[in-house]
Enzyme design. Structure first.
Site, PDB file in Angstrom:
ATOM      1  N   LYS A  97      20.730  46.699  40.301  1.00 46.93           N
ATOM      2  CA  LYS A  97      19.589  46.876  41.203  1.00 46.93           C
ATOM      3  C   LYS A  97      19.657  45.945  42.417  1.00 46.93           C
ATOM      4  O   LYS A  97      19.064  46.238  43.445  1.00 46.93           O
ATOM      5  CB  LYS A  97      18.274  46.627  40.445  1.00 46.93           C
ATOM      6  CG  LYS A  97      17.901  47.734  39.479  1.00 46.93           C
ATOM      7  CD  LYS A  97      16.502  47.493  38.908  1.00 46.93           C
ATOM      8  CE  LYS A  97      16.105  48.602  37.951  1.00 46.93           C
ATOM      9  NZ  LYS A  97      14.686  48.509  37.563  1.00 46.93           N
ATOM     10  N   ASN A 118      15.889  50.639  43.048  1.00 44.67           N
ATOM     11  CA  ASN A 118      16.069  51.427  41.822  1.00 44.67           C
ATOM     12  C   ASN A 118      16.269  52.913  42.138  1.00 44.67           C
ATOM     13  O   ASN A 118      16.485  53.708  41.240  1.00 44.67           O
ATOM     14  CB  ASN A 118      14.890  51.230  40.849  1.00 44.67           C
ATOM     15  CG  ASN A 118      13.645  51.951  41.300  1.00 44.67           C
ATOM     16  OD1 ASN A 118      13.491  52.264  42.472  1.00 44.67           O
ATOM     17  ND2 ASN A 118      12.743  52.204  40.365  1.00 44.67           N
ATOM     18  N   ASP A 134       9.669  51.045  41.254  1.00 47.12           N
ATOM     19  CA  ASP A 134       9.142  50.383  40.050  1.00 47.12           C
ATOM     20  C   ASP A 134       7.708  49.903  40.263  1.00 47.12           C
ATOM     21  O   ASP A 134       6.832  50.119  39.430  1.00 47.12           O
ATOM     22  CB  ASP A 134      10.012  49.170  39.670  1.00 47.12           C
ATOM     23  CG  ASP A 134      11.283  49.569  38.945  1.00 47.12           C
ATOM     24  OD1 ASP A 134      11.291  50.641  38.304  1.00 47.12           O
ATOM     25  OD2 ASP A 134      12.269  48.807  39.008  1.00 47.12           O
ATOM     26  N   GLY A 165       7.687  36.604  33.520  1.00 48.13           N
ATOM     27  CA  GLY A 165       9.029  37.108  33.781  1.00 48.13           C
ATOM     28  C   GLY A 165       9.314  37.183  35.266  1.00 48.13           C
ATOM     29  O   GLY A 165       8.389  37.270  36.080  1.00 48.13           O
ATOM     30  N   ALA A 169      12.459  44.205  37.286  1.00 44.01           N
ATOM     31  CA  ALA A 169      11.225  44.981  37.255  1.00 44.01           C
ATOM     32  C   ALA A 169      10.022  44.086  37.545  1.00 44.01           C
ATOM     33  O   ALA A 169       9.103  44.474  38.273  1.00 44.01           O
ATOM     34  CB  ALA A 169      11.063  45.663  35.899  1.00 44.01           C
ATOM     35  N   ASN A 190       7.581  31.948  34.364  1.00 40.50           N
ATOM     36  CA  ASN A 190       8.928  32.308  33.942  1.00 40.50           C
ATOM     37  C   ASN A 190       9.557  31.200  33.123  1.00 40.50           C
ATOM     38  O   ASN A 190       9.193  30.040  33.239  1.00 40.50           O
ATOM     39  CB  ASN A 190       9.808  32.618  35.162  1.00 40.50           C
ATOM     40  CG  ASN A 190      11.034  33.384  34.753  1.00 40.50           C
ATOM     41  OD1 ASN A 190      10.915  34.369  34.023  1.00 40.50           O
ATOM     42  ND2 ASN A 190      12.199  32.942  35.174  1.00 40.50           N
ATOM     43  N   ARG A 191      10.518  31.604  32.261  1.00 34.55           N
ATOM     44  CA  ARG A 191      11.202  30.657  31.404  1.00 34.55           C
ATOM     45  C   ARG A 191      11.896  29.605  32.258  1.00 34.55           C
ATOM     46  O   ARG A 191      11.711  28.410  32.065  1.00 34.55           O
ATOM     47  CB  ARG A 191      12.220  31.415  30.545  1.00 34.55           C
ATOM     48  CG  ARG A 191      12.890  30.608  29.459  1.00 34.55           C
ATOM     49  CD  ARG A 191      13.695  31.529  28.537  1.00 34.55           C
ATOM     50  NE  ARG A 191      14.664  32.337  29.273  1.00 34.55           N
ATOM     51  CZ  ARG A 191      15.915  31.964  29.540  1.00 34.55           C
ATOM     52  NH1 ARG A 191      16.361  30.796  29.144  1.00 34.55           N
ATOM     53  NH2 ARG A 191      16.724  32.742  30.211  1.00 34.55           N
TER      54      ARG A 191
END
Lengths: 376, 376
Positions: A97, A118, A134, A165, A169, A190-191
């Site tokens: 993407k 996308n 998306d 996240g 997406a 986010n992580r």
């Protein structure tokens, strides 16, 4: 578009020579085609069945092909696609993407801001134009009925939202959400902080209402937003190779709390029961801790807070389950996935083809939505 | 059986006068009927759609009706059904699988041993004969393909099995399992020891290989049996009224460990989000403890141990999910439910009607199985 041109066999053969999959012989009978580019879409993508159901229902002489592309072959595949007058356009999925962008002739402004495409339409002159459907699909399914009752009944303007996240997406959803909720704030958790901050910076350049936060703030934020969206892969079925090459399973995890799963043991087939078994035993304390924290956060989120998960396999992730248990409205990514496919089909890839074939825009859109929902 | 007899309207009106639900007017057009007796089968039973799909596919002039019966009306309903020459027979569901017995003219030996009837056929002379197809349906779907690949590949003779629960369906399954696995042992684990011991005594009178155990032994036994079956309602969606009148939700619980959920708060609509929310908050520590123990037991069960859940809503209970995570083969109750409906339809309720209508037994059975699986 009425006579069958024998050269399509040659065009498809040329395309096939750069792919990791092959086509069944009967696809050569069609006059036009579209497809999806990804690592192995032939093995998991839903779009071939969705698009082909729509083509069949509308009586169009076209088909949609999964195109399994290995990274080094991506430029070759795009070159062959651009050269084909039979091509309507194509979808793009993981991991291309972002890397598809420099290979296109034009990228729509919003997709360019998002930094991911996308959907690609081929113009009559062979130019390839990239879009991102998306985010629009997400918004459509969030506030208007696509397959089910929408998650949010009215406008979401002014609502604070927590998005977990920062992958492809999630990034697309972030732009469309930020635009729609302003002056509400978009909290991006986010992580890895750097990726979240990167998305926040890009969103802020356009809308100014994004705030990057760490995963440790999810609990507190879940207690004061109107909507929590999981755009991470936590809860998703299947194996996942992380950036550091570890192969893990994230399905037993909730997006509401950190996950540090053990790697699937080296030397075993990662898809085997034995690998799953040993991975599970090693990850169990971490799964328990994640689930315990998730249950606690879900229990304390305000009753009116809704939960949306971009993941649709499994149908209900741990994140959604915990929020449903605790009395919240929830929705999975099915509606978004169908809405984005409808947008790509009707507004981008087949827009001209549909017009030329005499279809009226509103009626064809309704029909395509129905067919795609039916075969999902 | 070829001409339409106007009296069916009167028969159905007589039946309706004892029911808590009513029929749509168009059911009066049919010549024969069957149905399901329960508390509110019109609200949840799958059998009407399964049976009606089979009737339609076979071109039979018959329909299947949900019969919502309040406890005091049960004898009246059975009396009206017995008097109707149009009646083929009926299914029986909660809470009448046991209390129906004294109202029947005859009960097949195995159903009599089980002490529960789920299927009643009306003989030409008006006698009502009771059967139990739960156990045969379970066995059929365990070892032969019904809707999916069966859970066990070969014979289960000699296999030790752990069955959790001692309610109606579990009791039926216990008899059929004990018969099939001998000389293997059937361990019966139930929340209340007395109920488990009661089933074990009854099974032992016929087969001698049942052993009642307490729930605290599940962990140890799961480590040394070939198959674990959940026949309890742990993991099942929806509200459940326990014997002590408490209303609880068991869906977040695994059958592998004890559950002591809080009651749904009094004074609230138990189906409301607020009730769910408050119930969840009160039950959360117990859910966590149950899940933690379940994960541990699942992780330590031998790789070859399979797991079967009689529950089919949700599709995957916590019990099955934990065993799947840990690399075990799993199946839910869908196959059993379809197989028992096929048995009831082909072998009991409609056996004579099908013969009279010229259907060949094997072919009609295959067709009914296909139709019921299709509309599930």
């Amino acid at each position: 578009m009425s006579t069958r041109n024998p050269s399509i066999g040659l065009e498809l053969a040329r395309l096939e020579s750069h792919l990791a999959n092959t086509f069944s012989p009967d696809v050569r009978a069609y006059q036009r085609f579209a497809g999806i580019i990804g690592d192995r879409p032939s093995q998991y993508a839903k779009s071939p069945s969705l698009w082909n159901a729509a083509f069949t229902a509308l009586g169009l002489n076209a088909m949609f092909l999964p195109l399994d592309v290995d990274q080094p072959k991506l430029p070759d595949v795009v070159r062959v696609l651009r050269a084909s007058e039979r091509l309507l356009g194509f979808s793009v999925t993981v991991p291309y993407k972002v890397s598809i962008l420099p290979l296109l002739d034009e990228v729509e402004e919003k997709a360019s801001r998002i930094g991911a495409v996308n959907t690609v339409a081929r113009m009559a002159d062979g130019r390839l134009v990239g879009y991102n459907t998306d985010g629009s699909g997400f918004l459509a399914s969030l506030t208007a009925p696509v397959v089910d009752r929408p998650l949010c009944d009215g406008s979401i303007a002014g609502m604070d939202v927590l998005l977990i996240g920062a992958g492809g997406a999630a990034r697309a959803v972030a732009f469309f959400l930020a635009d729609q909720i302003a002056p509400g704030r978009l909290f991006l958790a986010n992580r890895t902080d750097a990726a979240g901050q990167d998305v926040a910076r890009a969103v802020n350049a356009a809308y100014g209402n994004a705030i990057a936060v760490g995963e440790e703030q999810i609990g507190e934020l879940a207690g004061r937003v109107g909507l929590i969206v999981n755009g991470s892969t936590k809860g998703q079925a299947g194996l996942r190779r992380l950036a550091d090459e570890r192969v893990v399973m994230l399905e037993p995890y909730s997006a509401l709390a950190p996950a540090t799963p053990a790697p699937v043991p080296a030397g075993l087939d990662p898809a085997s029961d034995e690998a799953r078994r040993r991975w599970f035993e090693a990850s169990r304390p971490d799964i328990e801790q994640n689930n315990r924290r998730s249950l606690e956060i879900a229990a304390h989120a305000p009753a009116a807070t809704a939960a949306y998960d971009l993941v649709y396999a499994p149908t209900e992730t741990v994140f959604l389950r915990h929020l449903r248990y605790s009395g919240h409205r929830t929705a999975n990514g099915k509606g978004m996935n169908i809405a984005q496919a409808v947008d790509a089909f009707c507004d981008r890839v087949c827009a001209e083809y549909l017009r030329d074939s005499g279809f009226e825009a509103t009626a064809v859109r309704r029909r395509v939505t129905e067919e795609m929902s039916r075969v999902w």
